[in-house]
Design a protein around this motif. Structure first.
Motif, PDB file in Angstrom:
ATOM      1  N   LEU A   8      -4.176 -26.448  37.928  1.00  0.00           N
ATOM      2  CA  LEU A   8      -4.354 -25.160  37.273  1.00  0.00           C
ATOM      3  C   LEU A   8      -5.436 -25.175  36.195  1.00  0.00           C
ATOM      4  O   LEU A   8      -6.190 -24.216  36.033  1.00  0.00           O
ATOM      5  CB  LEU A   8      -3.021 -24.708  36.643  1.00  0.00           C
ATOM      6  N   LEU A   9      -5.518 -26.273  35.461  1.00  0.00           N
ATOM      7  CA  LEU A   9      -6.368 -26.299  34.276  1.00  0.00           C
ATOM      8  C   LEU A   9      -7.700 -27.012  34.465  1.00  0.00           C
ATOM      9  O   LEU A   9      -8.652 -26.750  33.734  1.00  0.00           O
ATOM     10  CB  LEU A   9      -5.615 -26.953  33.103  1.00  0.00           C
ATOM     11  N   TYR A  10      -7.762 -27.931  35.389  1.00  0.00           N
ATOM     12  CA  TYR A  10      -8.969 -28.748  35.494  1.00  0.00           C
ATOM     13  C   TYR A  10      -9.522 -28.727  36.927  1.00  0.00           C
ATOM     14  O   TYR A  10      -8.760 -28.867  37.877  1.00  0.00           O
ATOM     15  CB  TYR A  10      -8.681 -30.204  35.109  1.00  0.00           C
ATOM     16  N   PRO A  11     -10.824 -28.575  37.077  1.00  0.00           N
ATOM     17  CA  PRO A  11     -11.401 -28.746  38.419  1.00  0.00           C
ATOM     18  C   PRO A  11     -11.281 -30.201  38.836  1.00  0.00           C
ATOM     19  O   PRO A  11     -11.588 -31.103  38.056  1.00  0.00           O
ATOM     20  CB  PRO A  11     -12.876 -28.347  38.225  1.00  0.00           C
ATOM     21  N   PRO A  12     -10.774 -30.470  40.039  1.00  0.00           N
ATOM     22  CA  PRO A  12     -10.546 -31.860  40.445  1.00  0.00           C
ATOM     23  C   PRO A  12     -11.839 -32.652  40.605  1.00  0.00           C
ATOM     24  O   PRO A  12     -12.833 -32.156  41.122  1.00  0.00           O
ATOM     25  CB  PRO A  12      -9.829 -31.719  41.797  1.00  0.00           C
ATOM     26  N   LYS A  13     -11.843 -33.870  40.113  1.00  0.00           N
ATOM     27  CA  LYS A  13     -12.969 -34.786  40.294  1.00  0.00           C
ATOM     28  C   LYS A  13     -12.565 -35.836  41.319  1.00  0.00           C
ATOM     29  O   LYS A  13     -11.633 -36.609  41.094  1.00  0.00           O
ATOM     30  CB  LYS A  13     -13.326 -35.452  38.962  1.00  0.00           C
ATOM     31  N   LEU A  14     -13.241 -35.839  42.454  1.00  0.00           N
ATOM     32  CA  LEU A  14     -12.854 -36.717  43.557  1.00  0.00           C
ATOM     33  C   LEU A  14     -13.359 -38.130  43.326  1.00  0.00           C
ATOM     34  O   LEU A  14     -14.510 -38.353  42.964  1.00  0.00           O
ATOM     35  CB  LEU A  14     -13.406 -36.168  44.877  1.00  0.00           C
ATOM     36  N   ARG A  15     -12.472 -39.116  43.535  1.00  0.00           N
ATOM     37  CA  ARG A  15     -12.809 -40.528  43.401  1.00  0.00           C
ATOM     38  C   ARG A  15     -12.113 -41.298  44.521  1.00  0.00           C
ATOM     39  O   ARG A  15     -11.120 -40.835  45.076  1.00  0.00           O
ATOM     40  CB  ARG A  15     -12.341 -41.085  42.043  1.00  0.00           C
ATOM     41  N   GLU A  16     -12.618 -42.480  44.816  1.00  0.00           N
ATOM     42  CA  GLU A  16     -11.974 -43.324  45.822  1.00  0.00           C
ATOM     43  C   GLU A  16     -10.722 -43.962  45.233  1.00  0.00           C
ATOM     44  O   GLU A  16     -10.747 -44.499  44.129  1.00  0.00           O
ATOM     45  CB  GLU A  16     -12.924 -44.417  46.306  1.00  0.00           C
ATOM     46  N   ALA A  17      -9.629 -43.908  45.970  1.00  0.00           N
ATOM     47  CA  ALA A  17      -8.383 -44.511  45.503  1.00  0.00           C
ATOM     48  C   ALA A  17      -8.515 -46.034  45.493  1.00  0.00           C
ATOM     49  O   ALA A  17      -9.105 -46.623  46.395  1.00  0.00           O
ATOM     50  CB  ALA A  17      -7.233 -44.087  46.415  1.00  0.00           C
ATOM     51  N   LYS A  18      -7.944 -46.668  44.475  1.00  0.00           N
ATOM     52  CA  LYS A  18      -8.071 -48.115  44.329  1.00  0.00           C
ATOM     53  C   LYS A  18      -6.769 -48.844  44.669  1.00  0.00           C
ATOM     54  O   LYS A  18      -6.779 -49.862  45.341  1.00  0.00           O
ATOM     55  CB  LYS A  18      -8.494 -48.454  42.898  1.00  0.00           C
ATOM     56  N   HIS A  19      -5.648 -48.356  44.172  1.00  0.00           N
ATOM     57  CA  HIS A  19      -4.380 -49.079  44.337  1.00  0.00           C
ATOM     58  C   HIS A  19      -3.676 -48.568  45.595  1.00  0.00           C
ATOM     59  O   HIS A  19      -2.711 -47.809  45.523  1.00  0.00           O
ATOM     60  CB  HIS A  19      -3.514 -48.893  43.098  1.00  0.00           C
ATOM     61  N   VAL A  20      -4.141 -49.028  46.751  1.00  0.00           N
ATOM     62  CA  VAL A  20      -3.673 -48.483  48.019  1.00  0.00           C
ATOM     63  C   VAL A  20      -2.615 -49.373  48.676  1.00  0.00           C
ATOM     64  O   VAL A  20      -1.550 -48.900  49.060  1.00  0.00           O
ATOM     65  CB  VAL A  20      -4.853 -48.280  48.995  1.00  0.00           C
ATOM     66  N   ALA A  21      -2.888 -50.666  48.798  1.00  0.00           N
ATOM     67  CA  ALA A  21      -1.962 -51.565  49.487  1.00  0.00           C
ATOM     68  C   ALA A  21      -0.581 -51.616  48.817  1.00  0.00           C
ATOM     69  O   ALA A  21       0.444 -51.479  49.502  1.00  0.00           O
ATOM     70  CB  ALA A  21      -2.563 -52.973  49.593  1.00  0.00           C
TER      71      ALA A  21
END
Length: 254
Positions: free
Chosen positions: A127-140
């Motif tokens: 609602l408040l912030y435009p999303p900033k897309l990043r690559e996920a790191k903690h996946v496994a």
């Protein structure tokens, strides 16, 4: 209502439940199990244990259809898919193996409190912030925990994995499509590990209705995920996660 001599009347409610639940799950990457269990137990009076068995079997079919639909719509991140797949399957196998030693009902309310908080955070962020897309790191580690909770606790793959990948800033539609696709292999693994004990006697009747409804809805859920904006998806996931988690907490401790 009869089709080719078969009376579909008794399974129509289950077709509708399967359709509704898969529409939400396919678009947002979570909540098929929560919605189907809630409606079957709360509205139709299905015993909880039987409802849980049906959902697990049905998901083998709905996740396969949903995964194919997301693939056709370009919603799958191949690198993320393989980073989640093996840890998720391992977590699912460990969870099914330890099910007799670890009480999933004891763990589940605490997991739901955590997920409700994540849901509120995602809602505010959308609602408040435009999303900033990043690559996920903690996946496994996330895949391992999600697979374990899904098996030992009777659900949790979508809410745990989808919400946490979104928190890390991954692209919403790719997260939903990838998580849905990996879930097919996870569900198939868990179902196979329990097949000897549970059997497959519930494939007919209401279970068939859930399968029909879920498969029919899968393409529409994938289409919605492709066309929703990242901001809207964050808001919708936040609302769905907060509402379903709050309901789970209320039923567990209410």
């Amino acid at each position: 209502m009869e089709v080719l001599g078969f009376d579909l009347g008794p399974i129509v409610p289950f077709i509708l439940i399967g359709f509704l639940a898969q529409m939400v799950d396919g678009a947002l990457g979570m909540a098929f199990g929560v919605i189907t269990n809630t409606l079957m137990v709360g509205l139709l009076g299905v015993p909880p244990a039987l409802a849980s068995q049906r959902v697990h079997l049905v998901e083998c079919f709905t996740t396969a259809t949903s995964g194919i639909s997301h693939l056709l719509h370009g919603n799958i991140d191949k690198r993320l898919f393989f980073r989640l797949l093996i840890p998720g399957v391992i977590g699912g196998l460990v969870g099914s193996y330890l099910l007799t030693a670890v009480d999933g009902d004891v763990i589940k309310p605490f997991v739901l409190i955590y997920l409700a908080a994540i849901g509120v955070w995602l809602l505010v962020r959308g609602l408040l912030y435009p999303p900033k897309l990043r690559e996920a790191k903690h996946v496994a580690p996330l895949g391992l925990v999600g697979g374990f909770l899904d098996s030992a606790g009777g659900g949790g793959w979508g809410p745990v994995v989808t919400s946490n990948l979104l928190v890390q800033g991954a692209e919403p539609r790719k997260v939903v499509g990838t998580v849905n696709s990996v879930e097919f292999f996870l569900t198939l693994t868990i179902s196979a590990s329990f097949a000897f004990h549970m059997g497959i006697s519930h494939i007919a009747g209401p279970t068939l209705g859930l399968i029909v409804g879920g498969i029919a809805a899968a393409p529409f859920g994938a289409m919605a995920a492709k066309h929703f904006s990242p901001k809207l998806m964050l808001v919708l996931v936040g609302v769905a996660l907060s509402a379903t988690s709050a309901y789970g907490i209320w039923t567990a401790w209410g």
